[in-house]
Design a protein around this motif. Structure first.
Motif, PDB file in Angstrom:
ATOM      1  N   ALA A 156       0.852  -1.195   0.000  1.00 46.33           N
ATOM      2  CA  ALA A 156       0.000   0.000   0.000  1.00 46.33           C
ATOM      3  C   ALA A 156       0.884   1.239   0.000  1.00 46.33           C
ATOM      4  N   ASP A 157       0.239   2.364  -0.283  1.00 46.17           N
ATOM      5  CA  ASP A 157       0.988   3.622  -0.266  1.00 46.17           C
ATOM      6  C   ASP A 157       1.567   3.857   1.125  1.00 46.17           C
ATOM      7  N   PRO A 158       2.678   4.561   1.175  1.00 49.53           N
ATOM      8  CA  PRO A 158       3.232   4.909   2.498  1.00 49.53           C
ATOM      9  C   PRO A 158       2.303   5.894   3.195  1.00 49.53           C
ATOM     10  N   LEU A 159       2.303   5.795   4.487  1.00 49.10           N
ATOM     11  CA  LEU A 159       1.446   6.691   5.268  1.00 49.10           C
ATOM     12  C   LEU A 159       2.243   7.952   5.592  1.00 49.10           C
ATOM     13  N   ALA A 160       1.721   9.063   5.162  1.00 44.84           N
ATOM     14  CA  ALA A 160       2.446  10.319   5.414  1.00 44.84           C
ATOM     15  C   ALA A 160       1.463  11.376   5.899  1.00 44.84           C
ATOM     16  N   LEU A 161       1.905  12.178   6.800  1.00 41.60           N
ATOM     17  CA  LEU A 161       1.083  13.290   7.274  1.00 41.60           C
ATOM     18  C   LEU A 161       1.002  14.355   6.180  1.00 41.60           C
ATOM     19  N   PRO A 162      -0.083  15.140   6.172  1.00 36.29           N
ATOM     20  CA  PRO A 162      -0.191  16.205   5.178  1.00 36.29           C
ATOM     21  C   PRO A 162       1.049  17.094   5.227  1.00 36.29           C
ATOM     22  N   GLY A 163       1.599  17.360   4.063  1.00 39.93           N
ATOM     23  CA  GLY A 163       2.759  18.244   3.991  1.00 39.93           C
ATOM     24  C   GLY A 163       4.089  17.546   4.190  1.00 39.93           C
ATOM     25  N   VAL A 164       4.015  16.257   4.508  1.00 38.65           N
ATOM     26  CA  VAL A 164       5.261  15.509   4.725  1.00 38.65           C
ATOM     27  C   VAL A 164       5.498  14.610   3.516  1.00 38.65           C
ATOM     28  N   ALA A 165       6.714  14.624   3.007  1.00 42.75           N
ATOM     29  CA  ALA A 165       7.023  13.816   1.832  1.00 42.75           C
ATOM     30  C   ALA A 165       6.876  12.333   2.164  1.00 42.75           C
ATOM     31  N   PRO A 166       6.137  11.599   1.342  1.00 47.11           N
ATOM     32  CA  PRO A 166       5.960  10.165   1.618  1.00 47.11           C
ATOM     33  C   PRO A 166       7.237   9.380   1.368  1.00 47.11           C
ATOM     34  N   GLY A 167       7.348   8.258   2.031  1.00 49.46           N
ATOM     35  CA  GLY A 167       8.505   7.383   1.838  1.00 49.46           C
ATOM     36  C   GLY A 167       8.177   6.300   0.837  1.00 49.46           C
ATOM     37  N   SER A 168       8.730   5.117   1.067  1.00 51.19           N
ATOM     38  CA  SER A 168       8.478   3.990   0.168  1.00 51.19           C
ATOM     39  C   SER A 168       7.145   3.344   0.515  1.00 51.19           C
ATOM     40  N   PRO A 169       6.561   2.605  -0.434  1.00 51.22           N
ATOM     41  CA  PRO A 169       5.321   1.895  -0.114  1.00 51.22           C
ATOM     42  C   PRO A 169       5.518   0.933   1.060  1.00 51.22           C
ATOM     43  N   THR A 170       4.432   0.695   1.757  1.00 45.28           N
ATOM     44  CA  THR A 170       4.454  -0.302   2.838  1.00 45.28           C
ATOM     45  C   THR A 170       4.205  -1.670   2.225  1.00 45.28           C
ATOM     46  N   THR A 171       5.152  -2.558   2.380  1.00 44.56           N
ATOM     47  CA  THR A 171       4.991  -3.904   1.831  1.00 44.56           C
ATOM     48  C   THR A 171       4.945  -4.909   2.972  1.00 44.56           C
ATOM     49  N   LEU A 172       3.913  -5.714   2.953  1.00 48.09           N
ATOM     50  CA  LEU A 172       3.736  -6.728   3.996  1.00 48.09           C
ATOM     51  C   LEU A 172       4.168  -8.089   3.461  1.00 48.09           C
TER      52      LEU A 172
END
Lengths: 277, 283
Positions: free
Chosen positions: B101-117
């Protein structure tokens, strides 16, 4: 509510179960991601993360079969592995690379997690230590560093200068209930755990140097003490002094040492005759 | 090498790969038709391919993230396709779920890598997800020549934003994709128990004529939730569902997933295979 965003929140929580705990404690953290705790069953999500941790411990089932059976019977799998998942995430700890490492890490976690006043938890604590001891002794080789440095065996009666040492490898555990009776109960479809006698036992798991067989010895408190201290460097006089004080070696201690040697688990050496290498 | 044939009107019986399973198959010649093995396991331990010298293999997969919004790497899809061709598996069984899934990022914060389970997750059951599955399947089918069948996921709780039941979701996907159904009866029962639905009533609403393969395994209930459990035998309600399904459909394969524990009793494994063969009329 966008599926894409919901998946992102769920995946983040599953990858880091400690985050789910924080969302439960501080709902504003979750609201920052556009979800309220009312939108999502956080306890269920947390336990699902625990299921994944449990599955990653399937490799231990061969060595800890009765521990897993008891976890299932007690209905503790979900809670324990979810808590363990949170602990691992919070501390940034990775799972061990070997079965032994994972088993030891899980046991260490349980020592802090289990409630010593809860009867079911006590059974579990005894049982995992029982199976872990067997696992450890099965996989151990028995190097014998002391054989190289100690004087020849002393065949006489133990005296103040006698230095007892273990023949082979042992693991000692004080249990609140005999794990072998717990295992016998677990063989039933509906295990009668509530009828098990809760009597403290002192167990010595012993693998002799010359064999792969493992014996489980029931010992009394004195025997437990003597075995726990017989590391090949402490004399009978020292053992007695630590136990009861005074200069005279307690006769029952010497008698206990003699019995343990007779059983084959101890050998006697004389510290004064130790040869330098 | 041994390859599995799946003639219409015949149901092959297989076991999911796990500790002790190859030894069980070897010790009981003729009892088991194939071993179902995860792509991820083969990728990690390529030597397992040699199993096919003595028993046919069927490919299972948990890497395609069919119901996800973050696609798998091209190299992963290529590796799955290559493995399927090499194995000559009749199909690739994949979960109707997501693993990334997409990385979880707070508004205004650059997202990281996708979350892979490392395991699959039941998606939001909604039109948005159905459309994503349709798109993902189309892409995967353009890259893999081996047919794809989709497995219903276990549902442990209601995923936020869901607007459909599990059966409606599966029906919507199958009505818009050219794929078969891998009906996991234990997953199905779990979903029904956890959502308070009537399993017997709901199972007949599935497009049973699309079932290519069936999975059965155990389940256990803890903390008020029914969980997937491949270390325990399938309970009676799973066999009741199986009888119901077999009254409407003849799957090409049935796999027992008893692969979490090396201590799973061989006697129960044997008894369940015999029971299934009896239900199929091939005892």
């Amino acid at each position: 509510m966008s599926a894409r965003h919901v998946h992102a929140v769920m995946a983040a929580g599953l990858a880091n179960p400690h985050l789910i705990e924080r969302w439960q404690q501080e709902p504003t953290l979750l609201r920052e991601y556009g979800l309220s705790p009312a939108d999502i069953d956080l306890p269920a999500l947390w336990k699902f993360a625990g299921l994944a941790v449990k599955v990653r411990h399937n490799g231990l089932r061969g060595d800890l079969p009765w521990t897993f059976r008891l976890l299932n019977v007690l209905g503790l799998e979900a809670d324990i592995f979810a808590s363990y998942g949170s602990f691992l995430a919070k501390t940034g700890t990775s799972l061990g690379n070997s079965s032994e490492a994972r088993a030891h890490d899980l046991c260490a976690f349980l020592e802090g997690w289990l409630d010593g006043e809860n009867p079911g938890h006590c059974l579990l604590w005894d049982l995992i230590r029982h199976e872990l001891a067997l696992m450890q002794l099965c996989k151990t080789s028995t190097p014998d560093p002391f054989l190289q440095t100690l004087a020849p065996l002393d065949q006489g009666s133990p005296c103040a200068a006698t230095v007892p040492r273990i023949c082979g490898t042992i693991v000692l555990h004080a249990m609140r209930c005999d794990p072998q009776t717990v295992i016998a109960a677990l063989r039933h479809v509906s295990p009668p755990l509530h009828t098990l006698p809760r009597e403290p036992v002192h167990l010595c798991y012993w693998r002799q140097a010359s064999t792969s067989d493992i014996q489980i010895l029931h010992v009394d408190e004195l025997g437990f003490y003597l075995l726990s201290c017989s590391d090949g460097s402490v004399s009978a006089a020292d053992l007695s002094r630590r136990l009861v004080g005074g200069r005279r070696v307690a006769p029952n201690l010497l008698n206990g040492l003699a019995q343990l040697r007779e059983a084959g688990i101890l050998s006697f050496h004389n510290k004064a005759k130790k040869t330098a290498r | 090498m041994k390859y599995l044939s799946t003639p219409a009107g015949t149901t092959r019986i297989g076991l999911a790969y796990g500790p002790g399973i190859p030894e069980f198959v070897e010790a009981h010649p003729g009892l088991v038709d194939y071993i179902e093995i995860p792509f991820e396991q083969l990728r990690h331990s390529p030597l397992l391919r040699s199993l096919q010298e003595s028993v046919p293999l069927v490919l299972h997969c948990a890497s395609m993230s069919v119901a996800g919004f973050v696609p798998p790497a091209d190299a992963t899809i290529d590796a799955i396709a290559l493995e399927a061709e090499r194995m000559r598996t009749p199909w690739i069984g994949e979960h109707l779920a997501f693993v990334a899934a997409d990385p979880l990022a707070l508004p205004g914060v650059a997202p990281g890598s996708p979350t892979t389970l490392t395991y699959t997750v039941c998606p939001q059951l909604s039109e948005e997800t159905v459309q994503q599955v349709v798109d993902n399947v189309a892409l995967l089918q353009s890259r893999c020549t081996t047919p794809l069948i989709l497995e219903n996921p276990p549902q442990y709780f209601t995923v936020p934003g869901s607007t459909m039941t599990m059966v409606d979701f599966v029906n919507a996907v199958l009505s818009r994709c050219q794929v078969g159904l891998l009906l996991d009866l234990s997953h199905f029962l779990i979903a029904m128990l956890n959502t308070g639905a009537d399993a017997h009533q709901e199972v007949t609403r599935l497009p049973l004529e699309r079932v290519r393969e069936i999975h059965i395994s155990g389940l256990n209930t803890q903390s008020g939730i029914a969980w997937d459990d491949h270390a325990t035998p399938a309970p009676a309600p799973v066999f009741e569902l199986l009888e119901l399904v077999l009254a409407h459909s003849r799957p090409l394969a049935l796999t027992m997933e008893y692969n979490w524990s090396p201590n799973f009793p061989a006697s129960i494994l044997h008894a369940h295979i015999t029971r299934v063969r009896h239900l199929l009329g091939t005892a």
